[in-house]
Design a protein around this motif. Structure first.
Motif, short mmCIF file in Angstrom:
data_model
loop_
_atom_site.label_atom_id
_atom_site.label_comp_id
_atom_site.label_asym_id
_atom_site.label_seq_id
_atom_site.Cartn_x
_atom_site.Cartn_y
_atom_site.Cartn_z
N GLN B 589 0.82 -1.20 0.00
CA GLN B 589 0.00 0.00 0.00
C GLN B 589 0.86 1.26 0.00
O GLN B 589 0.54 2.24 -0.65
CB GLN B 589 -0.94 0.04 1.21
N LEU B 590 1.94 1.16 0.76
CA LEU B 590 2.86 2.28 0.81
C LEU B 590 3.36 2.59 -0.59
O LEU B 590 3.48 3.73 -1.00
CB LEU B 590 4.03 1.94 1.73
N PHE B 591 3.63 1.53 -1.32
CA PHE B 591 4.08 1.72 -2.68
C PHE B 591 2.97 2.28 -3.56
O PHE B 591 3.13 3.29 -4.22
CB PHE B 591 4.60 0.41 -3.27
N ASN B 592 1.83 1.59 -3.56
CA ASN B 592 0.77 1.95 -4.49
C ASN B 592 0.24 3.36 -4.28
O ASN B 592 -0.11 4.05 -5.22
CB ASN B 592 -0.39 0.96 -4.37
N PHE B 593 0.16 3.76 -3.03
CA PHE B 593 -0.31 5.11 -2.77
C PHE B 593 0.86 6.09 -2.69
O PHE B 593 0.76 7.22 -3.15
CB PHE B 593 -1.13 5.16 -1.48
N GLY B 594 1.94 5.63 -2.09
CA GLY B 594 3.05 6.53 -1.84
C GLY B 594 3.81 6.91 -3.10
O GLY B 594 4.17 8.07 -3.28
N MET B 595 4.00 5.94 -4.00
CA MET B 595 4.81 6.19 -5.18
C MET B 595 4.21 7.28 -6.08
O MET B 595 4.88 8.25 -6.40
CB MET B 595 4.99 4.88 -5.95
N PRO B 596 2.95 7.13 -6.51
CA PRO B 596 2.38 8.19 -7.35
C PRO B 596 2.37 9.53 -6.62
O PRO B 596 2.60 10.57 -7.23
CB PRO B 596 0.94 7.72 -7.61
N LEU B 597 2.13 9.48 -5.33
CA LEU B 597 2.09 10.72 -4.56
C LEU B 597 3.46 11.38 -4.56
O LEU B 597 3.60 12.56 -4.88
CB LEU B 597 1.64 10.42 -3.13
N MET B 598 4.47 10.57 -4.24
CA MET B 598 5.83 11.11 -4.15
C MET B 598 6.27 11.71 -5.48
O MET B 598 6.77 12.84 -5.53
CB MET B 598 6.81 9.98 -3.80
N ILE B 599 6.08 10.92 -6.54
CA ILE B 599 6.55 11.40 -7.84
C ILE B 599 5.71 12.58 -8.30
O ILE B 599 6.23 13.55 -8.84
CB ILE B 599 6.53 10.25 -8.85
N GLY B 600 4.41 12.50 -8.05
CA GLY B 600 3.53 13.61 -8.40
C GLY B 600 3.96 14.89 -7.69
O GLY B 600 4.02 15.96 -8.28
N LEU B 601 4.29 14.75 -6.41
CA LEU B 601 4.72 15.93 -5.64
C LEU B 601 6.04 16.46 -6.18
O LEU B 601 6.22 17.67 -6.30
CB LEU B 601 4.85 15.59 -4.16
N LEU B 602 6.93 15.54 -6.52
CA LEU B 602 8.20 15.97 -7.11
C LEU B 602 7.97 16.73 -8.41
O LEU B 602 8.54 17.80 -8.63
CB LEU B 602 9.07 14.74 -7.41
#
Lengths: 290, 653
Positions: B589-602
């Motif tokens: 879940q950390l990946f599925n939600f965190g990854m798009p969020l992290m990259i999107g924020l970047l």
């Protein structure tokens, strides 16, 4: 369709717990354990489903012992409670009444977490539907039960090499389950069941989805491991051919043990005949003979 | 049994399949209807008119909103249909024609849409007042918002919804037309193809993906630099950055992630921990199917956070911007309207007054900026820039410490779009001329964040501070349009209203120099109204993005959880406890939600960083606030999906 379960008991070398005797109270009786060599002991097991108004008793009081190194088959017509019995014995389900002890440890008293650990360390499972994770390679699937255990890698590697040799799957270790045949899948799941060197292996209809050639190969493998490595196996099956590989076959009818057959010194052929005859006596109606 | 009763009966029985889709529908109606209603709310219209802000922004955003919602509904419908493919297959198996099945689904959707429209409009109506109140608050308008029903908004939303229904039915029609019986029965299984082997091609694409993103980021940092902006066309460059980041994101999800995951698992040599089994390997195998939706979510997240941050930067800088345009509460030029001061005294209003003398000089551009002709591109460096000059003694009111020797100057008030593009350096000589006379001055210091000249006096140029002697000389040779500025600050906040009226009165009577000369408060109110509306609209849009992306992720995770139920059963049977399985699921879940969020924020960080100064004067604080807000809302969906998994894992044995 009937399911047969196939249970393998394989005595854990490290554990001597089973030597202790436990005393339980069931109803008014006190039950005493257990014969020294028994890996699995079940006493007065009953299993009831449904609520008060629609109660259905599936297992009606079964006593059972499986000894170290035995290859026990359980047969019975559809609805005789084979799979329920296996589930109760292997800790996936709980009996409504009675005691199941593996290595002298009563399953009932364990918490979910301890039970999971116990299953991982002391029990092996083979199911009809291969039950492999298709995101993992064959090797990864086999090694799965060791993932939290403290078995050193060297030991694990040795066991793996030995098992895949026995089961003839050494050359597919890096393949994914969807790239291999049904027989190979089932042998993979047998390897997984045995990798932790469990006290006992439970097999539920392991040949159910295999063609007769693959089924025979798998059974021969299991028989081999049973004889040479002393693995204890309990198998539910509806196939008399499969059952003929066992050293002892229990027949269930209406939730009770109807009779049991020992192979003794008989040839597999002769034992097979015995099994067929017993089935006939039991009343072939409920049987789905392939 | 009639068709309708069959439909109603099956709907009643399958409520749990429908609720997800139904929720998506209600959510869309609510959002859509409340947004349209706001536009027709009399209090809002009045406020917008009063502040002179156009409603055009609202209008155009409405279309973007429709677009998001249509996309969202289509996606939800697709998931919904996939789950029910077996049911549809069964209908056909028992001899219903495709046309009949289509009619069945049509009735079903009409029922669902009508119900959703009813519920959604009631919710939207109530929500619209709440949103309108937020809008008013953002515009710092005290008007009380009444709850008003608009027939226009109602009919508009109905039309949109009817269109949406039509689009959904077309989607269903195409799906049924294309599907064979066999594929219907297997639709749930074939959801995601498995990765088999990793070819060098995959590996290369994985690296290319990361490189593309890095290039996009790099290019964005020089997008607005003089070299970047002049050597290439700005628009082409922007599209290039956008393209390379989006494509890079896709390749990253499609190949790089799987590549990295595969390296991790390879390094374990077969001995996988349970977190690897449920996290690493499932992610890796699902990447092929998930790459496009994760890319989309990443891009939408980046977009939402980007536009919200930019508009929040404007909003946040409203005050600073107003201060730059009018550094004092009131400003008078060349003593025109000096009666204002008398009137203030007559009313007993206390004030402070600061006077600046000023003149204009021409500065050689080529001296100011370190540019040779080739780099400068469209800036003609041989041109002169016109800059105001202020004598040191006046400047001391702002900076009492300032000292100057003969032939020295301080450049101040230089923060603007240009200061980002063309930074000024101290410690060098510049040539200026006033009238016929030329001077050479040494730049002693460059000070950016001081403003004391009105925009009308400085024309946003940097201000040169010179010694009083030099100033006198310059003034003799130059005849500037404005030669003095009087800045007036009120001592007491409560006097503002009265002073404002006095000033406006004078302005109307054309006693003050320019009739477009605004007070600080007018600038500020104008900024707040415009930026308030902008942040409201972009915030609304951002919320819509957030809710749709969050829901899509959640829906997807629900599907994955269902798909993996069997694996959980196996794992629990062979002896892994609930807690151990959940640990792996947390990783996933950390990946599925965190990854798009992290990259999107970047993505949004780099996008905002490249051009934020076009929007305001402060980046970090608004950005952090928006990100915190977005992340906390987004986390809700992550937590929801963890709960869903928990339920599935618990049921698995």
């Amino acid at each position: 369709m009937t399911k047969m379960s196939f249970t393998i008991f394989y005595l854990s070398r490290e554990s001597n717990d089973w030597k202790k005797r436990n005393v339980y109270n069931v109803g008014n009786e006190s039950i005493q354990g257990v014969d020294e060599m028994a890996v699995l002991v079940a006493r007065k097991i009953r299993k009831t489903y449904g609520k008060r108004t629609l109660k259905q008793e599936v297992i009606k009081g079964i006593d059972l012992e499986v000894h170290e190194g035995e290859f026990v088959g359980i047969m019975g017509p559809s609805g005789s409670g084979k799979t329920t019995l296996l589930n109760v014995l292997c800790s996936i389900d709980f009996p409504t009444e009675g005691i199941v002890e593996i290595n002298g440890k009563p399953l009932k008293k364990m918490k979910e977490r301890d039970l999971a650990k116990f299953r991982r360390e002391h029990l092996g499972f083979i199911f009809q539907e291969y039950n492999l994770l298709d995101t993992l390679t064959v090797k990864e699937n086999i090694l799965l039960p060791l993932s939290i255990s403290k078995v050193p890698k060297k030991v694990a590697e040795k066991r793996l090499a030995m098992l895949v040799e026995y089961l003839g799957i050494a050359d597919i270790l890096n393949k994914y389950p969807n790239e291999i045949s049904g027989g190979q899948k089932q042998r993979t799941s047998a390897a997984r069941a045995l990798i932790a060197e469990p006290s006992i292996v439970f097999a539920d209809e392991p040949t159910g989805a295999l063609d007769s050639k693959a089924a025979t190969a798998l059974l021969a493998n299991l028989e081999n491991i049973n004889k040479e490595r002393g693995a204890t196996i309990m198998m539910v099956t509806h196939d008399p051919v499969a059952a003929s590989f066992c050293s002892r076959v229990l027949f269930l009818k209406d939730g009770q043990i109807y009779t049991e057959l020992y192979k003794g010194d008989k040839t597999r052929q002769a034992f097979f005949q015995d099994i067929l005859n017993t089935q006939k006596v039991l009343g072939g109606d409920g049987y789905d003979i392939n | 049994m009639t068709l309708t009763s069959l439909v109603l009966r099956s709907m009643k029985k399958n409520v749990k399949h429908y609720y997800l889709y139904f929720f998506a529908l209600i959510f869309s109606v609510t959002l859509c209807f409340s947004f349209v209603t706001i536009q027709y709310n009399p209090s809002v219209i009045e406020a917008l008119e009063a502040s002179g802000t156009a409603t055009a922004g609202f209008e155009s955003i409405t279309y973007v909103l429709y677009f998001i919602l249509i996309f969202f509904i289509l996606y939800a419908n697709q998931i919904f249909m996939k789950r029910r493919s077996k049911e549809i297959g069964l209908y056909q198996l028992i001899g219903m024609t495709k046309g009949f099945v289509f009619r069945l689904l049509l009735i079903e959707n009409v029922v669902l849409f009508s119900l959703a429209a009813g519920i959604g409009m009631v919710l939207g109506f109530v929500a619209s007042r709440f949103f309108a109140m937020i809008l008013m608050k953002l515009m710092k308008n005290d008007a009380i918002v009444s709850l008003s029903f608009s027939m226009m908004a109602f009919s508009k939303s109905l039309i949109i919804f009817a269109l949406l229904l039509a689009v959904v039915m077309i989607q269903i029609f195409i799906m049924i037309r294309k599907a064979s019986l066999l594929s219907l029965f297997n639709a749930e299984k074939k959801a995601d193809e498995r990765v088999k082997k990793f070819s060098p091609f995959h590996m290369m694409m994985g690296i290319v993906g990361i490189c593309l993103i890095a290039y996009g980021y790099y290019d964005s940092t020089r997008l607005f630099s003089v070299e970047g902006a002049t050597t290439n066309n700005l628009l082409v460059n922007m599209l290039l950055i956008l393209g390379s980041s989006i494509l890079g994101t896709y390749l990253f999800f499609r190949y790089s992630v799987a590549l990295i995951m595969n390296l991790i698992r390879k390094s374990k040599k077969g001995y996988l921990k349970i977190t690897d089994v449920l996290g690493v390997t499932t992610i890796m195998h699902r990447m092929k199917g998930n790459a496009s939706s994760l890319t989309l979510i990443t891009v939408l997240t980046g977009l939402a956070v980007g536009i919200m941050t930019l508009s929040y930067i404007s909003y946040y800088s409203s005050e600073a911007d107003a201060k730059r345009l009018s550094p004092f509460d009131y400003i008078l030029f060349d003593n025109k309207g000096i009666e204002f001061l008398n009137q203030l005294e007559a009313e007993g209003i206390e004030y402070e007054k600061t006077t600046f003398h000023l003149s204009m000089v021409n500065v050689k551009m080529s001296d100011l900026f370190n540019l040779d002709e080739k780099d400068a591109g469209y800036i003609n460096i041989n041109q002169d820039a016109i800059s105001p000059v202020v004598p040191l003694s006046d400047y001391k009111a702002i900076n009492p410490e300032a000292r100057l020797n003969d032939g020295e100057t301080i450049i101040t008030s230089y923060v603007d779009i240009l200061s980002e593009l063309l930074p000024l350096e101290s410690g060098k000589k510049i040539r200026i001329h006033a009238g016929e006379k030329n001077y050479s001055l040494f730049i002693k210091d460059v000070r950016e964040d001081e403003f004391f000249l009105s925009v009308l006096a400085s024309a946003s140029s940097p201000v040169l501070i010179v010694t009083d002697e030099l100033f006198d000389e310059i003034q003799k040779n130059q005849n500037p349009e404005i030669s003095t500025q009087i800045g007036i600050n009120l001592v007491n906040e409560k006097d503002h209203e009265k002073a404002e009226t006095l000033y406006k009165n004078l302005r109307e009577r054309k006693i003050i120099e320019y009739d477009y000369q605004k007070t600080y408060k007018e600038y500020y109110d104008g900024n707040i109204a415009l930026n308030g509306m902008t942040i409201f609209v972009t915030g609304f849009l951002g919320m819509a993005f957030l809710l749709t992306t969050g829901s899509i992720l959640y829906f997807k995770q629900m599907g994955e959880a269902e798909d993996e139920r069997e694996s959980y059963t196996i794992l629990r049977k062979i002896g892994f406890s609930n807690g151990e399985l959940m640990r792996g699921i947390y990783v996933k879940q950390l990946f599925n939600f965190g990854m798009p969020l992290m990259i999107g924020l970047l993505h949004s960080y780099f996008a905002v960083k490249s051009g934020w100064w076009l929007f305001g004067s402060e980046m970090v604080t608004p950005m952090i606030i928006i990100i915190l807000f977005y992340v906390s809302m987004y986390m809700v969906f992550g937590i929801l999906s963890v709960f869903y998994y928990k339920k599935i894992v618990k049921e698995a044995l």
